[in-house]
Design a protein around this motif. Structure first.
Motif, PDB file in Angstrom:
ATOM      1  N   TYR A   1       0.782  -1.250   0.000  1.00  0.00           N
ATOM      2  CA  TYR A   1       0.000   0.000   0.000  1.00  0.00           C
ATOM      3  C   TYR A   1       0.809   1.294   0.000  1.00  0.00           C
ATOM      4  O   TYR A   1       0.210   2.375   0.057  1.00  0.00           O
TER       5      TYR A   1
ATOM      6  N   TYR B   1      -0.934  -2.684  -4.543  1.00  0.00           N
ATOM      7  CA  TYR B   1      -2.288  -2.220  -4.859  1.00  0.00           C
ATOM      8  C   TYR B   1      -2.330  -0.745  -5.262  1.00  0.00           C
ATOM      9  O   TYR B   1      -3.385  -0.212  -5.566  1.00  0.00           O
TER      10      TYR B   1
ATOM     11  N   THR C   1     -10.396 -13.167  -8.818  1.00  0.00           N
ATOM     12  CA  THR C   1     -11.342 -13.227  -7.703  1.00  0.00           C
ATOM     13  C   THR C   1     -12.701 -13.653  -8.268  1.00  0.00           C
ATOM     14  O   THR C   1     -12.917 -13.557  -9.480  1.00  0.00           O
TER      15      THR C   1
ATOM     16  N   GLY D   1     -13.252  -1.655  -1.024  1.00  0.00           N
ATOM     17  CA  GLY D   1     -12.197  -2.306  -1.810  1.00  0.00           C
ATOM     18  C   GLY D   1     -12.747  -2.962  -3.062  1.00  0.00           C
ATOM     19  O   GLY D   1     -12.830  -4.180  -3.152  1.00  0.00           O
TER      20      GLY D   1
ATOM     21  N   GLU E   1     -12.488   3.040  -2.017  1.00  0.00           N
ATOM     22  CA  GLU E   1     -11.316   2.340  -2.553  1.00  0.00           C
ATOM     23  C   GLU E   1     -10.060   3.115  -2.166  1.00  0.00           C
ATOM     24  O   GLU E   1      -9.837   4.219  -2.662  1.00  0.00           O
ATOM     25  N   PRO E   2      -9.237   2.559  -1.266  1.00  0.00           N
ATOM     26  CA  PRO E   2      -8.066   3.322  -0.824  1.00  0.00           C
ATOM     27  C   PRO E   2      -6.990   3.488  -1.897  1.00  0.00           C
ATOM     28  O   PRO E   2      -6.160   4.384  -1.787  1.00  0.00           O
TER      29      PRO E   2
ATOM     30  N   ASN F   1     -15.538  -7.972  -0.326  1.00  0.00           N
ATOM     31  CA  ASN F   1     -15.132  -9.267  -0.858  1.00  0.00           C
ATOM     32  C   ASN F   1     -13.619  -9.296  -1.060  1.00  0.00           C
ATOM     33  O   ASN F   1     -13.066  -8.448  -1.773  1.00  0.00           O
ATOM     34  N   GLU F   2     -12.964 -10.253  -0.445  1.00  0.00           N
ATOM     35  CA  GLU F   2     -11.499 -10.408  -0.533  1.00  0.00           C
ATOM     36  C   GLU F   2     -10.775  -9.096  -0.192  1.00  0.00           C
ATOM     37  O   GLU F   2      -9.840  -8.706  -0.874  1.00  0.00           O
TER      38      GLU F   2
END
Ligand SMILES: C[S@@+](CC[C@H](N)C(=O)[O-])C[C@H]1O[C@@H](n2cnc3c(N)ncnc32)[C@H](O)[C@@H]1O
Length: 418
Positions: free
Chosen positions: A51, A58, A73, A105, A133-134, A175-176
């Protein structure tokens, strides 16, 4: 590693763009390690390589999802996943008399696409579709996907947030997401649990055993400690509890659905799971070396669902259900959905039902469509695929439950195992 895998790894390492990015990540790590006195808890290392702004896995611009990326995914490859999940959301909206959907996310945006398509097809679109969403890079990709493909009426409902909303009412989906949050690695010794730190010497990253970086890091292990053998390695993820508390804070009413691979604590900390669950993914190869290509590979660990449920209760949420992905999707009606799709020859996303533009015309290309639907069902439901490894945890607040209970937990609810 197979010869083919080795070749693939060599190709990746030889790619000049990969090399240049890898060098930037290493330079950043050198600064972070130096500032910390030479070593970091693994969780801090994982935070940086996944991060760090503009550098982490990501956060930087490489392709991560799908066939050309590193991993797949469920929503990314199998639209039936999101479309089934939409039915659970629709049931909650009916109970609440409306509400928003908040996805935490959102990755490539594929789940948002399936959820919106099915909610439109069910006439159950009640409010906004919010995304938190970071990753700035992923957020830009999600926005581009919606600009390109989403019908304007649906697009108008989608909003990106910079922080968790206050007074939220509706459904939250993650999710995930939790498996991508940093973990600490612990090892059992005669004296108690010790932590596995990371040391950077020159360009080489290596494990180094040391004291716990926070005194109560081993708290989730207390009930299982006595049965665990010397040298037992495992992971703990305190950041997930803190994250859930912050999600709960502004959550006024509705359901939170957390979907991920993981176990209840008794299985997570089973004596036989003696090497933990840390996994890395690069170009569809799974391995267990988190020091390989830092910043260029995904690092994950399974989720301790008992710890999440305990954090939820502490934060004043109710635990409304816990089951396998297979039971959840079947409770939501995935089989009926696939049957109807197969008969109609629909496409699955911004094309499903009355929501959109359709895929293969009915009667044309049907066998291919049927094979494709069967593949989705197999991958999503079978125990050896995603069906049993993935679990769904439902948390609620101020949700008047329907008499028949929540759809996703109508086939099997295993809250007693948490
Ligand atoms: C493995 S991807 C899953 C993406 C998507 N949900 C899917 O199922 O395809 C992990 C996602 O979680 C996001 N993420 C990580 N930490 C997060 C946090 N604290 N809050 C919200 N999203 C987070 C990442 O940026 C990324 O989008």
């Amino acid at each position: 590693m197979s010869a083919e895998d080795e070749l693939q790894q060599r190709d990746a390492a030889a790619d000049p763009t990969v090399q240049a990015h890898g060098a930037r990540v290493l330079a950043h790590l050198r600064e972070v390690f130096a500032a910390a006195g030479g070593r970091l808890p693994f969780a801090r290392y994982m935070q940086e390589v996944l991060y760090a702004p503009g550098l982490g896995y990501y956060q930087a611009g490489q392709r991560r999802f799908g066939a050309a990326g590193d991993f797949v995914t469920a929503p990314e490859s199998f639209p039936l996943f999101g479309r089934s999940l939409a039915r659970q959301c629709a049931q909650v909206f009916a109970c609440l008399g409306g509400g928003d959907l908040l996805e935490l996310g959102a990755g490539s945006g594929a789940l948002a696409q399936s959820l919106l398509a099915e909610l439109a097809a069910l006439d159950a679109l009640s409010g906004r579709y919010l995304i938190l969403e970071p990753s700035a890079d992923l957020r830009a990709r999600q926005q581009a996907r919606f600009e390109r493909h989403c019908p304007p009426a649906l697009r108008a409902r989608v909003h990106w947030l910079d922080g968790l909303p206050d007074g939220f009412q509706g459904v939250v989906v993650a999710n995930e997401v939790v498996d991508a949050m940093p973990v600490h690695r612990l090892v059992k010794r005669e004296s108690g649990f010790r932590e596995l730190w990371v040391r950077l010497r020159g360009d080489e990253l290596a494990w180094e055993e040391g004291p716990l970086s926070a005194p109560d890091l081993d708290r989730p292990l207390a009930p299982w400690r006595a049965a665990l053998p010397e040298g037992y390695v495992t992971e703990v993820r305190p950041v997930a509890g803190a994250w859930l508390h912050s999600v709960a804070e502004g959550f006024a009413a509705g359901l939170i659905l957390i979907i991920d691979y993981g176990y209840p604590a008794a299985e997570y900390y089973h004596p036989q799971r003696s090497a933990g669950t840390l996994m890395c993914y690069h170009r569809h190869r799974a391995h267990d070396d988190p020091f390989h290509l830092p910043g260029l590979q995904d690092i994950t660990a399974h989720v301790d669902f008992t710890a999440l449920a305990e954090a939820a209760v502490e934060a004043g949420l109710g635990v409304a259900g816990y089951t396998t992905q297979a039971a959840f999707l079947q409770g939501c009606g995935i089989l009926e959905l696939a049957e109807r799709e197969s008969a109609a020859g629909g496409s699955g996303d911004w094309g499903a039902g009355k929501g959109g533009s359709g895929g293969a015309a009915a009667g044309k290309g049907l066998p291919r469509r049927q094979v494709e639907l069967a593949t989705q069902l197999r991958r999503l439901l079978l125990p050896g695929e995603m069906g049993e490894a993935f679990k769904v945890l439902a948390l609620s607040r101020n949700l008047p439950l329907p008499q028949e209970g929540l759809l996703g937990f109508s086939i099997r609810d295993e809250r007693g195992r948490l």
